[in-house]
Design a protein around this motif. Structure first.
Motif, PDB file in Angstrom:
ATOM      1  N   ALA A   1       7.720   2.238   8.300  1.00  0.00           N
ATOM      2  CA  ALA A   1       8.803   2.393   7.293  1.00  0.00           C
ATOM      3  C   ALA A   1       8.188   3.307   6.301  1.00  0.00           C
ATOM      4  N   ALA A   2       7.448   3.884   6.368  1.00  0.00           N
ATOM      5  CA  ALA A   2       6.771   4.795   5.264  1.00  0.00           C
ATOM      6  C   ALA A   2       7.994   5.949   5.375  1.00  0.00           C
ATOM      7  N   PRO A   3       8.011   6.223   3.425  1.00  0.00           N
ATOM      8  CA  PRO A   3       8.737   7.024   2.977  1.00  0.00           C
ATOM      9  C   PRO A   3       8.799   8.760   3.558  1.00  0.00           C
ATOM     10  N   ILE A   4       9.123   8.460   3.945  1.00  0.00           N
ATOM     11  CA  ILE A   4       9.373  10.253   5.010  1.00  0.00           C
ATOM     12  C   ILE A   4      11.081  10.099   5.025  1.00  0.00           C
ATOM     13  N   PRO A   5      11.673  10.787   4.875  1.00  0.00           N
ATOM     14  CA  PRO A   5      13.217  11.411   4.998  1.00  0.00           C
ATOM     15  C   PRO A   5      13.868  12.347   6.365  1.00  0.00           C
ATOM     16  N   LEU A   6      12.835  11.959   6.848  1.00  0.00           N
ATOM     17  CA  LEU A   6      13.628  12.426   8.663  1.00  0.00           C
ATOM     18  C   LEU A   6      13.086  11.498   9.246  1.00  0.00           C
ATOM     19  N   PRO A   7      13.999  11.406  10.422  1.00  0.00           N
ATOM     20  CA  PRO A   7      13.903  10.133  11.447  1.00  0.00           C
ATOM     21  C   PRO A   7      12.260  10.554  12.126  1.00  0.00           C
ATOM     22  N   PHE A   8      11.331   9.349  12.235  1.00  0.00           N
ATOM     23  CA  PHE A   8      10.235   9.271  12.600  1.00  0.00           C
ATOM     24  C   PHE A   8      10.306   7.724  13.186  1.00  0.00           C
ATOM     25  N   ASP A   9       9.584   7.755  14.336  1.00  0.00           N
ATOM     26  CA  ASP A   9       9.097   6.600  15.037  1.00  0.00           C
ATOM     27  C   ASP A   9       7.836   5.571  14.124  1.00  0.00           C
ATOM     28  N   ASP A  10       7.045   6.603  14.018  1.00  0.00           N
ATOM     29  CA  ASP A  10       5.667   5.477  13.314  1.00  0.00           C
ATOM     30  C   ASP A  10       4.756   6.814  12.642  1.00  0.00           C
ATOM     31  N   VAL A  11       3.962   6.186  12.071  1.00  0.00           N
ATOM     32  CA  VAL A  11       3.147   7.088  11.216  1.00  0.00           C
ATOM     33  C   VAL A  11       1.789   5.962  11.488  1.00  0.00           C
ATOM     34  N   VAL A  12       0.575   6.832  11.332  1.00  0.00           N
ATOM     35  CA  VAL A  12      -0.780   5.717  11.938  1.00  0.00           C
ATOM     36  C   VAL A  12      -1.454   6.515  11.657  1.00  0.00           C
TER      37      VAL A  12
ATOM     38  N   HIS B   1       0.790  -1.301  -0.127  1.00  0.00           N
ATOM     39  CA  HIS B   1       0.040   0.143   0.104  1.00  0.00           C
ATOM     40  C   HIS B   1       0.556   1.126   0.070  1.00  0.00           C
ATOM     41  N   GLY B   2       0.582   1.947  -0.589  1.00  0.00           N
ATOM     42  CA  GLY B   2       1.334   3.865  -0.467  1.00  0.00           C
ATOM     43  C   GLY B   2       1.557   4.172  -2.452  1.00  0.00           C
ATOM     44  N   VAL B   3       1.322   5.254  -1.707  1.00  0.00           N
ATOM     45  CA  VAL B   3       1.421   6.738  -3.656  1.00  0.00           C
ATOM     46  C   VAL B   3       2.200   5.827  -4.617  1.00  0.00           C
ATOM     47  N   LEU B   4       3.626   5.840  -3.772  1.00  0.00           N
ATOM     48  CA  LEU B   4       4.848   5.822  -4.567  1.00  0.00           C
ATOM     49  C   LEU B   4       5.425   4.357  -5.112  1.00  0.00           C
ATOM     50  N   PRO B   5       5.828   4.394  -6.310  1.00  0.00           N
ATOM     51  CA  PRO B   5       6.232   2.842  -6.800  1.00  0.00           C
ATOM     52  C   PRO B   5       7.016   1.917  -6.875  1.00  0.00           C
ATOM     53  N   ALA B   6       7.620   2.392  -5.237  1.00  0.00           N
ATOM     54  CA  ALA B   6       8.499   1.762  -4.844  1.00  0.00           C
ATOM     55  C   ALA B   6       7.984   0.374  -4.033  1.00  0.00           C
ATOM     56  N   GLU B   7       7.117   1.325  -3.082  1.00  0.00           N
ATOM     57  CA  GLU B   7       5.879   0.931  -1.833  1.00  0.00           C
ATOM     58  C   GLU B   7       4.898  -0.204  -2.526  1.00  0.00           C
ATOM     59  N   ARG B   8       5.032   0.769  -3.476  1.00  0.00           N
ATOM     60  CA  ARG B   8       4.246  -0.984  -4.662  1.00  0.00           C
ATOM     61  C   ARG B   8       5.241  -2.596  -4.497  1.00  0.00           C
ATOM     62  N   GLU B   9       5.698  -1.917  -5.567  1.00  0.00           N
ATOM     63  CA  GLU B   9       7.176  -3.003  -5.964  1.00  0.00           C
ATOM     64  C   GLU B   9       7.548  -4.013  -4.880  1.00  0.00           C
ATOM     65  N   LEU B  10       7.860  -3.124  -4.116  1.00  0.00           N
ATOM     66  CA  LEU B  10       8.825  -4.044  -2.704  1.00  0.00           C
ATOM     67  C   LEU B  10       7.677  -4.108  -1.361  1.00  0.00           C
ATOM     68  N   GLY B  11       6.431  -3.266  -1.425  1.00  0.00           N
ATOM     69  CA  GLY B  11       5.689  -3.703  -0.007  1.00  0.00           C
ATOM     70  C   GLY B  11       6.589  -3.176   0.859  1.00  0.00           C
ATOM     71  N   GLN B  12       6.122  -3.677   1.860  1.00  0.00           N
ATOM     72  CA  GLN B  12       6.483  -3.263   3.604  1.00  0.00           C
ATOM     73  C   GLN B  12       5.366  -3.283   4.512  1.00  0.00           C
ATOM     74  N   GLU B  13       5.990  -3.505   5.508  1.00  0.00           N
ATOM     75  CA  GLU B  13       5.323  -4.202   7.064  1.00  0.00           C
ATOM     76  C   GLU B  13       3.870  -3.389   7.204  1.00  0.00           C
ATOM     77  N   PHE B  14       2.791  -3.385   7.595  1.00  0.00           N
ATOM     78  CA  PHE B  14       1.991  -3.192   8.643  1.00  0.00           C
ATOM     79  C   PHE B  14       2.057  -3.171   9.589  1.00  0.00           C
ATOM     80  N   VAL B  15       1.419  -2.191  10.522  1.00  0.00           N
ATOM     81  CA  VAL B  15       0.878  -3.404  12.148  1.00  0.00           C
ATOM     82  C   VAL B  15      -0.180  -2.813  12.497  1.00  0.00           C
TER      83      VAL B  15
END
Length: 129
Positions: free
Chosen positions: A110-121, A25-39
């Motif tokens: 693992a949201a694609p944010i180019p800054l240090p962060f803990d989580d997006v919820v 899930h996500g709007v970026l092509p890499a998110e669709r291609e690679l996937g990521q963990e959701f909690v």
């Protein structure tokens, strides 16, 4: 507070916290291609007194089956927004006959944010009409 003999208790909840699944899930092509963990954190609101009185699983929500159904949604058809994913997950929760409302939090650590962060919820609460 109302007891089992008096009827429904508005505060009864069943929660599943920290459920993990891989999605695309996500709007970026890499998110669709690679996937990521959701909690996922899910809280169901329902009257648990019939199940407790009868000691009967059929009078409550089987949280193991619920968890499996939620993971299928995360692993399934991709969406752009985690808001959309949260709504789909809430719909799965509300499909359980005994559930009157559900709170669903979708974490995207693992949201694609180019800054240090803990989580997006994203957290939503939905109830039966």
């Amino acid at each position: 507070m109302t007891g089992a003999a008096d009827g429904a208790v508005a505060g009864d909840r069943i929660s599943v916290r920290g459920l993990r699944a891989r999605g695309r899930h996500g709007v970026l092509p890499a998110e669709r291609e690679l996937g990521q963990e959701f909690v996922l954190d899910v809280t169901l609101f329902l009257d648990t007194s019939p199940a407790a009185a009868a000691d009967d699983l059929t009078k409550t929500v089987h949280y193991g089956e619920l968890a499996e159904d939620l993971v299928k949604v995360v692993e399934g058809e991709p969406v752009d927004l985690i808001e959309t994913l949260a709504q789909r997950l809430a719909d799965v929760c509300l499909a359980r006959e005994r559930v009157t409302a559900a709170e669903v939090s979708v974490h995207k650590p693992a949201a694609p944010i180019p800054l240090p962060f803990d989580d997006v919820v994203v957290t939503i609460t939905r109830s039966r009409a």
